[in-house]
Design an enzyme around this catalytic site. Structure first.
Site, short mmCIF file in Angstrom:
data_model
loop_
_atom_site.label_atom_id
_atom_site.label_comp_id
_atom_site.label_asym_id
_atom_site.label_seq_id
_atom_site.Cartn_x
_atom_site.Cartn_y
_atom_site.Cartn_z
N GLU A 68 0.85 -1.20 0.00
CA GLU A 68 0.00 0.00 0.00
C GLU A 68 0.88 1.25 0.00
O GLU A 68 0.80 2.10 0.89
CB GLU A 68 -1.01 -0.03 1.16
CG GLU A 68 -1.92 -1.24 1.06
CD GLU A 68 -3.18 -1.20 1.91
OE1 GLU A 68 -3.29 -0.34 2.80
OE2 GLU A 68 -4.06 -2.05 1.67
N GLU A 93 -4.62 -8.84 -0.68
CA GLU A 93 -5.45 -8.68 0.53
C GLU A 93 -6.90 -8.58 0.10
O GLU A 93 -7.23 -7.74 -0.76
CB GLU A 93 -5.05 -7.41 1.31
CG GLU A 93 -3.69 -7.51 1.96
CD GLU A 93 -3.31 -6.29 2.80
OE1 GLU A 93 -4.23 -5.58 3.28
OE2 GLU A 93 -2.11 -6.07 2.97
#
Ligand code: AHR
Length: 515
Positions: A199, A319
């Site tokens: 991220e 994820e």
């Protein structure tokens, strides 16, 4: 008592077609060619993610050799045995946001001399680093999983990442390889996948795509080696196609890009929605939101196609899963949430989507393995409970490595207010031995669905099946009643000539084996 009632109820549901009313409201159909040449479903689509977050690793997986909790070299025996039954194909570690604050040297050497660090992202909890590199690779070997190391880009350097890889994988006499030996591991381990950053548009450093793409290539340059790990560039969230575009337009050094996508019932990060005690509107909304995974994959795949029509690069859903408001009374930074029948259906719907896009999606890692978010397993002290999500994963193990068989599905819509979606989902695959596996989901919480299945090439073959359902939409497995939601034999399918009729109970997942 509640547990026993739950079990009796589940058995009754398994036999329901015998006594089902003649006039069911949902009639769906599906057509599958069992002889088709399908795309292989990478086993890694059933992958897992374990982060240093709350009790995801400490207490959940690792208790230490001196613990009174039965363990194998410090790993909980109950958890290891449950994960082995799940045939976990790959584990991503050590994060998540934690990856970009993790210094790998803190997690090697004698455990009692490892530093205590602060986990900035997850409540500033004290991290004792007892589960480090040796423990991760030992754990992966114990459960028979491949390894996916996510290296630190946010606060780390390409040099540190390169040294970590050398420490773990080098058969040489280099100082780092010798250090590994001095710490007890003679043979190198295998790193199957390396993730570059996590991220990076957020907790990884708040970079722009234009800033990250060259940085990712620089890391890849120093991590790439002949026969070495596949390199996954830290990817986008949601529909940020620009992020994917920035990475794949010059993918030197990459084998894959990742994607993160969570399912929040409300779609709002401040009030995500309750894990249990929700109403039917939230049930329907949650499935509609989780189904967004398909349009996201299609969108990122289209971007990738423009630069990589041959599908050399994979899209890794590193994820995914449900994210609810935390369980009341728990530390909100530990992301503990209840796991109900709804989560099992979320998992099954996503598996069907991953199967349909198996040509591009070659790994997915549910968040997370134990005690965190949509976990397989919950632990409390010496007790362990398998969640409905665990059972969905276990029921789908025959799909690992099987050839996906396209299914043409016609289903009436399940409508709640202005939320409308197909009531029935179907996915199928043929395994290496030639058996066909068909998974069906009915999201309608009240109505049985009668599904007429044309299975060209399999007429009248032997049938067996398993069913996962429960009394309520939000039924859970608790420590007091751990078997409330569990798979039971399914007898609701029969041949009617060349077609298979499947009576799919309300709010259920069924996996059939044909032939
Ligand atoms: O899975 C929990 C967190 O969700 C991860 O650390 C992060 O990558 C994502 O935002």
């Amino acid at each position: 008592m509640a547990g026993r009632f739950g079990m009796a109820w589940a058995v009754a549901a398994a036999l329901a077609w015998v006594a089902a009313p003649a006039q069911a409201e949902i009639r769906a159909s599906a057509s599958i060619d069992a002889r088709a040449e399908g795309v292989r479903i990478a086993p890694e689509i059933y992958g897992q993610f374990a982060e240093h977050l709350g009790t995801g690793i400490e207490d959940g997986i690792w208790v230490g050799e001196d613990s009174s909790i039965p363990n194998i070299r410090g790993f909980r025996r109950d958890v290891v045995e449950a994960l082995r039954r799940l045939k976990v194909p790959v584990v991503r570690w050590p994060g998540g946001c934690f990856a970009d604050i993790y210094r790998w040297r803190d997690g090697i050497g004698p455990r009692d001399r490892r530093p205590v660090t602060l986990n900035k992202w997850w409540g500033n909890a004290e991290e004792r680093n007892r589960f480090g590199t040796h423990e991760f690779f030992d754990f992966a070997e114990l459960i028979g999983a491949k390894t996916y190391l996510n290296v630190n880009v946010g606060t780390g350097t390409a040099g540190e990442a390169r040294e970590w890889l050398e420490y773990v994988t080098s058969p040489s006499g280099s100082t780092l390889a010798q250090l590994r030996r001095a710490h007890g591991r003679e043979r190198p381990w295998r790193v199957d996948y390396i993730g570059i950053g996590n991220e990076m548009w957020g907790c990884g450093g708040n970079l722009t795509a234009a800033e990250f793409a060259p940085l990712a290539r620089r890391f890849a340059t120093f991590l790439r080696e002949e026969g070495g790990p596949r390199i996954i560039a830290g990817g986008a969230t949601g529909d940020d196609h620009g992020w994917t575009e920035a990475l794949v337009r010059d993918p030197r050094g990459f084998d894959a890009v990742s994607l993160h996508q969570y399912t929040l019932p409300t779609g709002d990060w401040t009030t995500k929605g309750a894990a249990v005690g929700f109403d039917e509107a939230a049930w329907a909304q949650t499935f509609q939101r989780t189904r967004r995974m398909e349009e996201l994959i299609v969108g990122h795949d289209a971007v990738m196609d423009r630069h990589d029509a041959e599908n050399r690069l994979a899209l890794i859903v590193a994820e995914w899963g449900s994210w609810y408001d935390p369980t009341p009374g728990t530390n909100s930074a530990f992301l503990q949430q209840e796991n109900s029948l709804r989560d099992a259906l979320i998992a099954a719907l996503n598996f069907a989507i991953f199967h349909r896009h198996a040509d591009r999606v070659r790994m997915a890692n549910i968040a997370q393995m134990v005690n965190v978010l949509q976990a397989m397993i919950h632990t409390r002290g010496e007790r362990m409970v398998l969640t409905p999500t665990y059972h969905a994963f276990e029921m789908f193990t025959p799909f690992q490595g099987a050839q996906a068989l396209p299914a043409q599905v016609t289903s009436p819509d399940y409508v709640v207010g202005d939320v409308s979606q197909p009531a029935v989902e179907v996915t199928a695959a043929r395994d290496a031995a030639g058996a066909v596996h068909v998974a069906l989901v009915n999201v309608d919480p009240d109505e049985e669905a009668i599904v007429s299945l044309a299975l060209a090439g399999r007429g009248q073959a032997a049938l067996s099946g398993r069913l996962l359902t429960a009394e309520r939409m939000d039924s859970v497995n608790s420590f007091g009643a751990p078997e409330t939601v569990r798979p039971v034999p399914f007898n609701g399918a029969r041949w009617l000539g060349e077609r298979l009729e499947v009576r799919l109970p309300a709010k259920s997942v069924v996996v059939l084996r044909v032939g």
